[in-house]
Write a protein that holds these residues in place. Structure first.
Motif, PDB file in Angstrom:
ATOM      1  N   UNK A 191     -55.035 -52.271  26.252  1.00  0.00           N
ATOM      2  CA  UNK A 191     -54.717 -52.832  27.630  1.00  0.00           C
ATOM      3  C   UNK A 191     -54.556 -51.576  28.677  1.00  0.00           C
ATOM      4  N   UNK A 192     -55.814 -50.920  29.073  1.00  0.00           N
ATOM      5  CA  UNK A 192     -55.692 -49.633  29.696  1.00  0.00           C
ATOM      6  C   UNK A 192     -54.928 -50.097  31.060  1.00  0.00           C
ATOM      7  N   UNK A 193     -54.887 -51.154  31.678  1.00  0.00           N
ATOM      8  CA  UNK A 193     -54.281 -51.403  32.826  1.00  0.00           C
ATOM      9  C   UNK A 193     -52.548 -51.513  32.989  1.00  0.00           C
ATOM     10  N   UNK A 194     -52.194 -51.237  31.715  1.00  0.00           N
ATOM     11  CA  UNK A 194     -50.568 -51.365  31.855  1.00  0.00           C
ATOM     12  C   UNK A 194     -49.957 -50.005  32.394  1.00  0.00           C
ATOM     13  N   UNK A 195     -48.934 -50.027  32.897  1.00  0.00           N
ATOM     14  CA  UNK A 195     -48.170 -48.881  33.688  1.00  0.00           C
ATOM     15  C   UNK A 195     -47.926 -47.742  32.523  1.00  0.00           C
ATOM     16  N   UNK A 196     -47.435 -48.237  31.165  1.00  0.00           N
ATOM     17  CA  UNK A 196     -47.248 -47.280  30.150  1.00  0.00           C
ATOM     18  C   UNK A 196     -48.401 -46.368  30.007  1.00  0.00           C
ATOM     19  N   UNK A 197     -49.620 -46.907  30.047  1.00  0.00           N
ATOM     20  CA  UNK A 197     -50.844 -46.023  29.572  1.00  0.00           C
ATOM     21  C   UNK A 197     -51.276 -44.908  30.794  1.00  0.00           C
ATOM     22  N   UNK A 198     -50.932 -45.591  31.977  1.00  0.00           N
ATOM     23  CA  UNK A 198     -51.124 -44.724  32.902  1.00  0.00           C
ATOM     24  C   UNK A 198     -50.563 -43.513  32.970  1.00  0.00           C
ATOM     25  N   UNK A 199     -49.530 -43.381  32.623  1.00  0.00           N
ATOM     26  CA  UNK A 199     -48.634 -42.046  32.600  1.00  0.00           C
ATOM     27  C   UNK A 199     -49.455 -41.353  31.458  1.00  0.00           C
ATOM     28  N   UNK A 241     -62.287 -43.007  33.159  1.00  0.00           N
ATOM     29  CA  UNK A 241     -61.131 -42.663  33.139  1.00  0.00           C
ATOM     30  C   UNK A 241     -61.292 -41.237  33.539  1.00  0.00           C
ATOM     31  N   UNK A 242     -62.335 -40.426  33.389  1.00  0.00           N
ATOM     32  CA  UNK A 242     -62.340 -39.065  33.872  1.00  0.00           C
ATOM     33  C   UNK A 242     -62.599 -39.039  35.154  1.00  0.00           C
ATOM     34  N   UNK A 243     -63.259 -39.882  35.566  1.00  0.00           N
ATOM     35  CA  UNK A 243     -63.488 -39.726  37.021  1.00  0.00           C
ATOM     36  C   UNK A 243     -62.130 -39.934  37.773  1.00  0.00           C
ATOM     37  N   UNK A 244     -61.481 -41.153  37.494  1.00  0.00           N
ATOM     38  CA  UNK A 244     -60.222 -41.461  38.059  1.00  0.00           C
ATOM     39  C   UNK A 244     -59.083 -40.294  38.002  1.00  0.00           C
ATOM     40  N   UNK A 245     -59.176 -39.848  36.984  1.00  0.00           N
ATOM     41  CA  UNK A 245     -58.322 -38.627  36.593  1.00  0.00           C
ATOM     42  C   UNK A 245     -58.633 -37.294  37.614  1.00  0.00           C
ATOM     43  N   UNK A 265     -62.586 -33.298  19.312  1.00  0.00           N
ATOM     44  CA  UNK A 265     -62.813 -33.763  20.316  1.00  0.00           C
ATOM     45  C   UNK A 265     -62.157 -34.662  21.151  1.00  0.00           C
ATOM     46  N   UNK A 266     -61.580 -34.510  22.150  1.00  0.00           N
ATOM     47  CA  UNK A 266     -60.554 -35.154  23.140  1.00  0.00           C
ATOM     48  C   UNK A 266     -61.449 -36.252  23.922  1.00  0.00           C
ATOM     49  N   UNK A 267     -61.191 -37.428  23.456  1.00  0.00           N
ATOM     50  CA  UNK A 267     -62.251 -38.373  24.139  1.00  0.00           C
ATOM     51  C   UNK A 267     -61.374 -39.224  25.165  1.00  0.00           C
ATOM     52  N   UNK A 268     -62.220 -39.753  26.304  1.00  0.00           N
ATOM     53  CA  UNK A 268     -61.764 -40.764  27.150  1.00  0.00           C
ATOM     54  C   UNK A 268     -63.130 -41.084  27.678  1.00  0.00           C
ATOM     55  N   UNK A 322     -57.613 -40.219  23.943  1.00  0.00           N
ATOM     56  CA  UNK A 322     -56.648 -39.952  24.992  1.00  0.00           C
ATOM     57  C   UNK A 322     -56.444 -40.997  25.936  1.00  0.00           C
ATOM     58  N   UNK A 323     -56.703 -42.416  25.486  1.00  0.00           N
ATOM     59  CA  UNK A 323     -57.020 -43.332  26.525  1.00  0.00           C
ATOM     60  C   UNK A 323     -55.609 -44.373  26.710  1.00  0.00           C
ATOM     61  N   UNK A 324     -54.578 -43.752  25.608  1.00  0.00           N
ATOM     62  CA  UNK A 324     -53.420 -44.459  25.660  1.00  0.00           C
ATOM     63  C   UNK A 324     -52.339 -43.652  26.501  1.00  0.00           C
ATOM     64  N   UNK A 325     -51.124 -44.152  25.626  1.00  0.00           N
ATOM     65  CA  UNK A 325     -49.950 -43.448  26.037  1.00  0.00           C
ATOM     66  C   UNK A 325     -49.600 -42.123  25.480  1.00  0.00           C
ATOM     67  N   UNK A 326     -48.762 -41.255  26.074  1.00  0.00           N
ATOM     68  CA  UNK A 326     -48.316 -40.090  25.870  1.00  0.00           C
ATOM     69  C   UNK A 326     -47.812 -40.092  24.205  1.00  0.00           C
ATOM     70  N   UNK A 327     -47.136 -41.029  23.985  1.00  0.00           N
ATOM     71  CA  UNK A 327     -46.644 -41.493  22.518  1.00  0.00           C
ATOM     72  C   UNK A 327     -47.893 -41.509  21.646  1.00  0.00           C
ATOM     73  N   UNK A 328     -48.761 -42.175  22.036  1.00  0.00           N
ATOM     74  CA  UNK A 328     -49.961 -42.424  21.202  1.00  0.00           C
ATOM     75  C   UNK A 328     -50.452 -40.791  20.892  1.00  0.00           C
ATOM     76  N   UNK A 329     -50.584 -40.158  22.050  1.00  0.00           N
ATOM     77  CA  UNK A 329     -51.352 -38.840  21.884  1.00  0.00           C
ATOM     78  C   UNK A 329     -50.438 -37.958  20.858  1.00  0.00           C
ATOM     79  N   UNK A 330     -49.139 -38.097  21.002  1.00  0.00           N
ATOM     80  CA  UNK A 330     -48.302 -37.333  20.310  1.00  0.00           C
ATOM     81  C   UNK A 330     -48.467 -37.421  18.616  1.00  0.00           C
ATOM     82  N   UNK A 331     -48.539 -38.740  18.476  1.00  0.00           N
ATOM     83  CA  UNK A 331     -48.827 -39.249  17.137  1.00  0.00           C
ATOM     84  C   UNK A 331     -50.085 -38.589  16.562  1.00  0.00           C
ATOM     85  N   UNK A 332     -51.073 -38.748  17.334  1.00  0.00           N
ATOM     86  CA  UNK A 332     -52.420 -38.290  16.741  1.00  0.00           C
ATOM     87  C   UNK A 332     -52.462 -36.928  16.529  1.00  0.00           C
TER      88      UNK A 332
END
Length: 277
Positions: free
Chosen positions: A264-272, A140-144, A133-136, A182-192
């Protein structure tokens, strides 16, 4: 052969995970969204049923193809119509998935991933060895979803209706054997995703994939191994629902949300990463 079910929700980032699995790890994948579109393409029996039921004036474009945006507006706002459409599409998708899995086994694949948004709702999670399950969270779902390019753009009410039409991601966690946050950075997602594929390879015999080869070349072994895997997963799932049920689901959601707050979901890195699907 390991059969993995990948699910999530609209704008959860499941499509990004699918791309990582196919492009980065070269895993075969059956996309239920693609199969669902093919099930009601012009010239198919599904297309004829849909046009006859909803009316050509409501769901057909001038060129004779389906107006999928109009169809979506109808079914996302009407539970009965959505149920009817699912009754047309789901059996055809399930049949296509079955033959896709058979073809993957005949090709000698060691794993096949089923990318199915409604994996749990359709009951297909009971027939796969792994449920991812890919979770957010819903915010976040609504904003995306609102940030997605769309013609015409979705209104907040339309986006909320599309999210509400699916089973909440927090509910799907009960059926998960693995959760990708999947609430973090793309690097976090890659690692998972890397860790997850590494675990699947280890289950199938590591680099040599010896266990996958045994299961393929000695079909009775593969059949028994598959049945045992399904039985173990069902027993674990039954135990969770009977023993802890809603409490476990809540704890799991809270654990993920705590990670998000620490990150810290408000950071710019997480947003990407959050903006991708």
């Amino acid at each position: 052969m390991l059969v993995v079910g990948l699910t999530g929700g609209i704008a959860s980032g499941k499509s990004t995970v699918s791309r990582l699995l196919t492009e980065r790890h070269r895993l075969p994948l059956l996309d239920a969204d693609v199969l669902a579109r093919e099930a009601i393409e012009p010239g198919t029996s599904g297309f004829s049923l849909v046009v006859s039921h909803f009316g050509p004036d409501r769901v057909l474009r001038a060129d004779g193809t389906l107006d999928r945006a109009a169809l979506g507006d109808i079914v996302f706002g009407d539970t009965d119509e959505r149920r009817w459409l699912n009754g047309v599409v789901h059996p055809r998708v399930k049949k296509a998935i079955f033959w896709g899995v058979v073809c993957a086994w005949l090709r000698g694949e060691w794993v096949v991933v089923l990318d199915v948004p409604l994996l749990v709702e359709a009951g297909l999670h009971m027939w796969v060895a792994e449920v991812v399950v890919v979770y957010v969270n819903e915010r976040l779902q609504l904003s995306r979803l609102l940030a997605r390019p769309s013609d015409p753009p979705l209104s907040p009410a339309q986006a909320s209706a599309r999210i509400s039409s699916q089973l909440p991601l927090s509910t799907k966690l009960v059926s998960a054997t693995s959760v990708i946050d999947n609430s973090g950075t793309l690097a976090d997602l890659d690692a998972q995703v890397d860790r997850l594929v590494g675990r699947w390879r280890a289950q199938q015999g590591g680099t040599s994939l010896w266990w996958a080869r045994v299961c393929r070349w000695v079909p009775p072994v593969g059949l028994v191994a598959g049945l045992v895997a399904l039985l173990r997963k069902r027993l674990r799932s039954k135990g969770r629902r009977k023993g802890r049920g809603e409490v476990e689901r809540t704890d799991r959601v809270e654990e993920i949300e705590m990670k998000v707050r620490r990150r810290g979901t408000g950071s710019g890195a997480s947003g990407s990463a959050r903006d991708r699907d």
